[in-house]
Design a protein around this motif. Structure first.
Motif, PDB file in Angstrom:
ATOM      1  N   ASN A 185       6.723  11.369 175.768  1.00 43.66           N
ATOM      2  CA  ASN A 185       5.963  12.572 176.132  1.00 43.66           C
ATOM      3  C   ASN A 185       6.814  13.340 177.146  1.00 43.66           C
ATOM      4  OD1 ASN A 185       5.484  11.412 178.642  1.00 43.66           O
ATOM      5  ND2 ASN A 185       3.488  10.611 178.046  1.00 43.66           N
ATOM      6  N   LYS A 226      -2.137  18.809 174.183  1.00 47.64           N
ATOM      7  CA  LYS A 226      -2.783  19.925 173.452  1.00 47.64           C
ATOM      8  C   LYS A 226      -1.759  20.951 172.959  1.00 47.64           C
ATOM      9  CE  LYS A 226      -3.890  22.738 177.513  1.00 47.64           C
ATOM     10  NZ  LYS A 226      -2.486  23.191 177.628  1.00 47.64           N
ATOM     11  N   ILE A 242      -0.582  23.022 167.336  1.00 46.05           N
ATOM     12  CA  ILE A 242      -1.809  22.450 166.759  1.00 46.05           C
ATOM     13  C   ILE A 242      -3.000  23.329 167.172  1.00 46.05           C
ATOM     14  CG2 ILE A 242      -0.965  20.075 166.649  1.00 46.05           C
ATOM     15  CD1 ILE A 242      -2.316  19.513 169.296  1.00 46.05           C
ATOM     16  N   ILE A 245      -8.995  21.774 169.637  1.00 45.36           N
ATOM     17  CA  ILE A 245      -9.948  20.820 169.036  1.00 45.36           C
ATOM     18  C   ILE A 245     -10.929  20.330 170.116  1.00 45.36           C
ATOM     19  CG2 ILE A 245      -8.431  19.966 167.193  1.00 45.36           C
ATOM     20  CD1 ILE A 245      -7.802  17.567 169.073  1.00 45.36           C
ATOM     21  N   VAL A 247     -12.147  17.803 172.438  1.00 44.56           N
ATOM     22  CA  VAL A 247     -11.538  16.565 172.948  1.00 44.56           C
ATOM     23  C   VAL A 247     -12.630  15.619 173.453  1.00 44.56           C
ATOM     24  CG1 VAL A 247     -10.024  15.613 174.732  1.00 44.56           C
ATOM     25  CG2 VAL A 247      -9.411  17.745 173.578  1.00 44.56           C
ATOM     26  N   PRO A 250      -8.536  11.501 175.103  1.00 41.72           N
ATOM     27  CA  PRO A 250      -7.143  11.575 174.608  1.00 41.72           C
ATOM     28  C   PRO A 250      -6.346  10.279 174.762  1.00 41.72           C
ATOM     29  CG  PRO A 250      -7.354  12.741 176.699  1.00 41.72           C
ATOM     30  CD  PRO A 250      -8.714  12.242 176.364  1.00 41.72           C
ATOM     31  N   VAL A 251      -6.915   9.256 175.419  1.00 40.53           N
ATOM     32  CA  VAL A 251      -6.140   8.023 175.632  1.00 40.53           C
ATOM     33  C   VAL A 251      -5.773   7.407 174.276  1.00 40.53           C
ATOM     34  CG1 VAL A 251      -6.171   5.689 176.619  1.00 40.53           C
ATOM     35  CG2 VAL A 251      -7.211   7.588 177.866  1.00 40.53           C
ATOM     36  N   GLY A 252      -4.510   7.056 174.125  1.00 38.98           N
ATOM     37  CA  GLY A 252      -4.064   6.421 172.880  1.00 38.98           C
ATOM     38  C   GLY A 252      -3.637   7.425 171.819  1.00 38.98           C
ATOM     39  N   SER A 253      -3.646   8.722 172.150  1.00 40.97           N
ATOM     40  CA  SER A 253      -3.255   9.718 171.135  1.00 40.97           C
ATOM     41  C   SER A 253      -1.783   9.569 170.764  1.00 40.97           C
ATOM     42  CB  SER A 253      -3.491  11.126 171.655  1.00 40.97           C
ATOM     43  OG  SER A 253      -4.837  11.266 171.953  1.00 40.97           O
ATOM     44  N   GLY A 254      -0.975   9.183 171.748  1.00 42.48           N
ATOM     45  CA  GLY A 254       0.441   8.947 171.467  1.00 42.48           C
ATOM     46  C   GLY A 254       0.602   7.783 170.486  1.00 42.48           C
ATOM     47  N   ASP A 255      -0.232   6.780 170.623  1.00 43.39           N
ATOM     48  CA  ASP A 255      -0.167   5.626 169.705  1.00 43.39           C
ATOM     49  C   ASP A 255      -0.595   6.051 168.295  1.00 43.39           C
ATOM     50  OD1 ASP A 255       0.454   4.191 172.005  1.00 43.39           O
ATOM     51  OD2 ASP A 255      -1.644   3.681 172.382  1.00 43.39           O
ATOM     52  N   MET A 279       0.840  14.770 163.946  1.00 38.45           N
ATOM     53  CA  MET A 279      -0.004  15.586 164.831  1.00 38.45           C
ATOM     54  C   MET A 279      -1.476  15.392 164.472  1.00 38.45           C
ATOM     55  SD  MET A 279       1.776  17.182 167.085  1.00 38.45           S
ATOM     56  CE  MET A 279       2.750  15.703 167.134  1.00 38.45           C
ATOM     57  N   GLY A 282      -2.780  12.102 165.777  1.00 35.24           N
ATOM     58  CA  GLY A 282      -2.921  12.246 167.236  1.00 35.24           C
ATOM     59  C   GLY A 282      -4.195  13.020 167.573  1.00 35.24           C
ATOM     60  N   MET A 283      -4.408  14.153 166.889  1.00 35.37           N
ATOM     61  CA  MET A 283      -5.596  14.977 167.166  1.00 35.37           C
ATOM     62  C   MET A 283      -6.872  14.210 166.829  1.00 35.37           C
ATOM     63  SD  MET A 283      -4.844  18.864 165.946  1.00 35.37           S
ATOM     64  CE  MET A 283      -3.972  18.572 164.418  1.00 35.37           C
ATOM     65  N   THR A 286      -7.804  11.920 169.485  1.00 37.64           N
ATOM     66  CA  THR A 286      -8.267  12.654 170.670  1.00 37.64           C
ATOM     67  C   THR A 286      -9.735  13.061 170.538  1.00 37.64           C
ATOM     68  OG1 THR A 286      -6.027  13.497 170.875  1.00 37.64           O
ATOM     69  CG2 THR A 286      -7.696  14.671 172.101  1.00 37.64           C
TER      70      THR A 286
HETATM   71  P1  ATP Z   1      -1.003   8.270 175.343  1.00 38.91           P
HETATM   72  O1  ATP Z   1      -0.032   7.732 176.376  1.00 38.91           O
HETATM   73  O2  ATP Z   1      -2.397   8.520 175.883  1.00 38.91           O
HETATM   74  O3  ATP Z   1      -1.034   7.472 174.085  1.00 38.91           O
HETATM   75  P2  ATP Z   1       0.971  10.396 175.021  1.00 38.91           P
HETATM   76  O4  ATP Z   1       1.180  11.002 176.379  1.00 38.91           O
HETATM   77  O5  ATP Z   1       1.988   9.451 174.507  1.00 38.91           O
HETATM   78  O6  ATP Z   1      -0.493   9.744 174.933  1.00 38.91           O
HETATM   79  P3  ATP Z   1       0.281  13.046 174.047  1.00 38.91           P
HETATM   80  O7  ATP Z   1       1.443  13.941 174.052  1.00 38.91           O
HETATM   81  O8  ATP Z   1      -0.743  13.208 175.139  1.00 38.91           O
HETATM   82  O9  ATP Z   1       0.817  11.539 173.924  1.00 38.91           O
HETATM   83  O10 ATP Z   1      -0.530  13.205 172.677  1.00 38.91           O
HETATM   84  C1  ATP Z   1       0.015  12.878 171.418  1.00 38.91           C
HETATM   85  C2  ATP Z   1      -0.541  13.815 170.370  1.00 38.91           C
HETATM   86  O11 ATP Z   1      -1.981  13.713 170.325  1.00 38.91           O
HETATM   87  C3  ATP Z   1      -0.262  15.291 170.627  1.00 38.91           C
HETATM   88  O12 ATP Z   1       1.019  15.654 170.135  1.00 38.91           O
HETATM   89  C4  ATP Z   1      -1.418  15.948 169.865  1.00 38.91           C
HETATM   90  O13 ATP Z   1      -1.186  15.914 168.462  1.00 38.91           O
HETATM   91  C5  ATP Z   1      -2.584  15.003 170.154  1.00 38.91           C
HETATM   92  N1  ATP Z   1      -3.284  15.380 171.391  1.00 38.91           N
HETATM   93  C6  ATP Z   1      -3.234  14.770 172.584  1.00 38.91           C
HETATM   94  N2  ATP Z   1      -4.005  15.413 173.506  1.00 38.91           N
HETATM   95  C7  ATP Z   1      -4.550  16.464 172.866  1.00 38.91           C
HETATM   96  C8  ATP Z   1      -5.457  17.521 173.238  1.00 38.91           C
HETATM   97  N3  ATP Z   1      -5.945  17.616 174.474  1.00 38.91           N
HETATM   98  N4  ATP Z   1      -5.808  18.437 172.308  1.00 38.91           N
HETATM   99  C9  ATP Z   1      -5.313  18.344 171.045  1.00 38.91           C
HETATM  100  N5  ATP Z   1      -4.476  17.363 170.618  1.00 38.91           N
HETATM  101  C10 ATP Z   1      -4.099  16.439 171.503  1.00 38.91           C
END
Ligand code: ATP
Length: 321
Positions: A185, A226, A242, A245, A247, A250-255, A279, A282-283, A286
């Motif tokens: 990130n 976002k 994107i 949406i 929300v 958002p925890v775990g969106s990166g996973d 994407m 991830g969305m 979230t």
């Molecule tokens: P985490 O550590 O919580 O798993 P991260 O920091 O690795 O997350 P982010 O960049 O926060 O990852 O989010 C990954 C993807 O999830 C984004 O690229 C997007 O597609 C989606 N996402 C995360 N937060 C949002 C949001 N607030 N609104 C829309 N989409 C989101």
């Protein structure tokens, strides 16, 4: 099949406590206990995408059995290396809109256990199309251990998606056998390249991704919450937008993003469709309260709203020249 690696999974305990008091007895009625760890979130989302996967890593003791049982209940195939020392608990106390966390460090892995896991990993690679590696390493294990996994995958020509941070990621980037894809990130990217300041423009991002550290990494997905993502795919740069949406958590969106990337890469989707898939997962995560959960019925609706623009690199010298 996709093989997911979680080296230090946990039992995640959540204690909602309305008026949490220090130095007093706090009672909690609605405790939830689930198998946790970044790689297990990845596994759940791949499973919800109805794709074949096998989850691996190291688990131990009673808590390790709990983790495996929960995967059994959700019908996620797994093959963990088992040790006696207990896996860890990670406790989140939810109070007054805040979250106070207590994270155990987990078992200390011996050299013999490390070697035994490496053998297990080796034996699981037959028939694997993609490997995902998520999170940090447990205590005791060689800090360069992810490089050993990269070596094994290199031998079998299996692409590795590495979602880690700090020294684990840096060591892997310096290793001759590189991951196919990384997904820092923005904060992780800045930490890796010693960038300061809050804002990075598109041109800044191009320059940062030209850092020698990223040479020979075919795909770099910089996820930006976002704001979608900024991506280097071979020689191409893409800005991925994107839609707004609702929300929930958002925890775990990166996973979930890693899960989407793994599924798309397994199916040899085009770069643009791969990024749209990632994407979207991830969305979808979230939009749910539960971490590592997506509602696949909404997939097409959001996939069609991801907008990707190729950015032409300006013909100018890099800040790293
Ligand atoms: P985490 O550590 O919580 O798993 P991260 O920091 O690795 O997350 P982010 O960049 O926060 O990852 O989010 C990954 C993807 O999830 C984004 O690229 C997007 O597609 C989606 N996402 C995360 N937060 C949002 C949001 N607030 N609104 C829309 N989409 C989101």
């Amino acid at each position: 099949m996709i093989l997911t690696v979680t080296m230090n999974p946990s039992v995640d305990i959540s204690y909602p406590i309305k008026d949490f008091k220090l130095d007093a007895v706090n009672r909690c009625k609605e405790t939830s206990k689930t198998a946790g760890g970044k790689g297990l979130n990845v596994s759940r989302v791949i499973h919800l995408m109805e794709e074949d996967l096998l989850a691996t890593g190291i688990v131990g003791g009673f808590l390790g059995r709990f983790i495996q049982q929960e995967l059994d209940e959700t019908q996620i195939a797994h093959h963990f290396y088992e040790i006696e020392e207990e896996s860890r608990n990670c406790i989140a106390i939810l109070h007054e809109g805040m979250q106070t966390e207590i994270l155990e460090s987990g078992p200390t892995i011996t050299t013999a256990q490390e070697k035994a896991f490496l053998n297990t990993f080796h034996s699981l690679l037959d028939g694997v199309d993609v490997v995902t590696i998520s999170g940090s390493l447990p205590n005791g294990i060689d800090p360069l251990f992810y490089n050993r996994l990269l070596d094994e995958c290199y031998e079998k020509n299996i692409p590795v998606l590495l979602d880690s941070s700090g020294s684990y990621l840096k060591e892997a980037l310096n290793h001759p056998h590189k991951p196919y894809l990384i997904k820092p990130n923005l904060d992780e990217l800045k930490q890796l390249t010693y960038q300061e300041g809050n804002q990075l423009s598109t041109l800044d991002l191009i320059e940062v991704l030209e850092h020698p550290l990223f040479e020979d990494i075919p795909v770099i997905v910089v996820s930006m919450g976002k704001d979608g993502a900024f991506v280097k795919w071979q020689e191409h740069y893409y800005k991925v937008d994107i839609p707004p949406i609702p929300v929930a958590n958002p925890v775990g969106s990166g996973d979930a993003t890693i899960a989407g990337l793994a599924v798309a890469i397994k199916h040899h989707q085009s770069p643009l469709d791969t990024l749209k898939t990632a994407m979207t997962t991830g969305m979808l995560n979230t939009m749910e309260e539960k971490t590592g959960y997506i509602d696949k019925t909404k997939f097409n609706h959001y996939f069609n709203q991801v907008y990707i623009e190729e950015i032409n690199k300006k013909d100018r010298g890099s800040i790293y020249d």
